[in-house]
Design a protein around this motif. Structure first.
Motif, mmCIF file in Angstrom:
data_model
loop_
_atom_site.group_PDB
_atom_site.id
_atom_site.type_symbol
_atom_site.label_atom_id
_atom_site.label_comp_id
_atom_site.label_asym_id
_atom_site.label_seq_id
_atom_site.Cartn_x
_atom_site.Cartn_y
_atom_site.Cartn_z
ATOM 1 N N UNK A 1 0.841 -1.200 0.000
ATOM 2 C CA UNK A 1 0.000 0.000 0.000
ATOM 3 C C UNK A 1 0.881 1.257 0.000
ATOM 4 N N UNK A 2 1.890 1.273 0.860
ATOM 5 C CA UNK A 2 2.802 2.422 0.935
ATOM 6 C C UNK A 2 3.560 2.608 -0.379
ATOM 7 N N UNK A 3 4.026 1.514 -0.960
ATOM 8 C CA UNK A 3 4.761 1.556 -2.230
ATOM 9 C C UNK A 3 3.862 2.099 -3.341
ATOM 10 N N UNK A 4 2.646 1.572 -3.429
ATOM 11 C CA UNK A 4 1.707 1.995 -4.471
ATOM 12 C C UNK A 4 1.332 3.467 -4.311
ATOM 13 N N UNK A 5 1.128 3.895 -3.076
ATOM 14 C CA UNK A 5 0.770 5.298 -2.839
ATOM 15 C C UNK A 5 1.949 6.231 -3.146
#
Length: 154
Positions: free
Chosen positions: A77-81
């Motif tokens: 989630x952090x990577x995608x955001x």
């Protein structure tokens, strides 16, 4: 490890939002299933961003892009955001899917050996058959290579 011409091993994994995603739900569509070592590392970021930058071309042709690593949902989630990745990242924390695709095993980086993922991409057709496997991936040009392999680029 599956070969070109064989049915892609089916699976269900959680995505970066905690939703269960199954390969079966994409039957009837072309799928890019790419395995990568680790979220938010230099090579993996370049590879993900190359898919991001070409996402419109994939959508236009109805091709689904799925990224898989051993990282958990929160990391995905952090990577995608952080990089505004518009495609699905799947968390294979138990490495069962990675093993089924033959990409999990002993790796070496900077002289250190560890268990992890090899960078590898599988192109899957509408019937769930593997039509191409990329064993060697140029992270910056990979998205273009994939489009060319599907006969859709340039």
């Amino acid at each position: 490890m599956p070969d070109v011409g064989s049915l892609a091993p089916t699976f269900t994994l959680p995505d970066m939002r905690g939703n269960q995603v199954s390969l079966e739900q994409f039957r009837g569509q072309k799928v890019v299933l790419y395995f990568y070592p680790k979220d938010d590392t230099p090579g993996c970021t370049k590879e993900a961003c190359s898919f991001r930058d070409a996402h419109g071309a994939y959508q236009e042709k109805g091709i689904v892009v799925l990224g898989v690593s051993l990282d958990d949902e929160a990391s995905h989630r952090a990577f995608a955001e952080k990089y505004q990745l518009p495609f699905t990242l799947l968390a294979d924390t138990s490495h069962t899917v990675s093993e089924a695709y033959g990409v999990y095993g002993e790796q070496e980086w900077q002289g250190k050996k560890f268990m992890g993922l090899a960078r590898k991409t599988f192109l899957i057709d509408e019937q769930g058959v593997i039509v191409k496997i990329f064993d060697k991936v140029n992270v910056e040009a990979h998205s273009q290579e994939v489009l060319e392999a599907f006969g859709l680029a340039g």
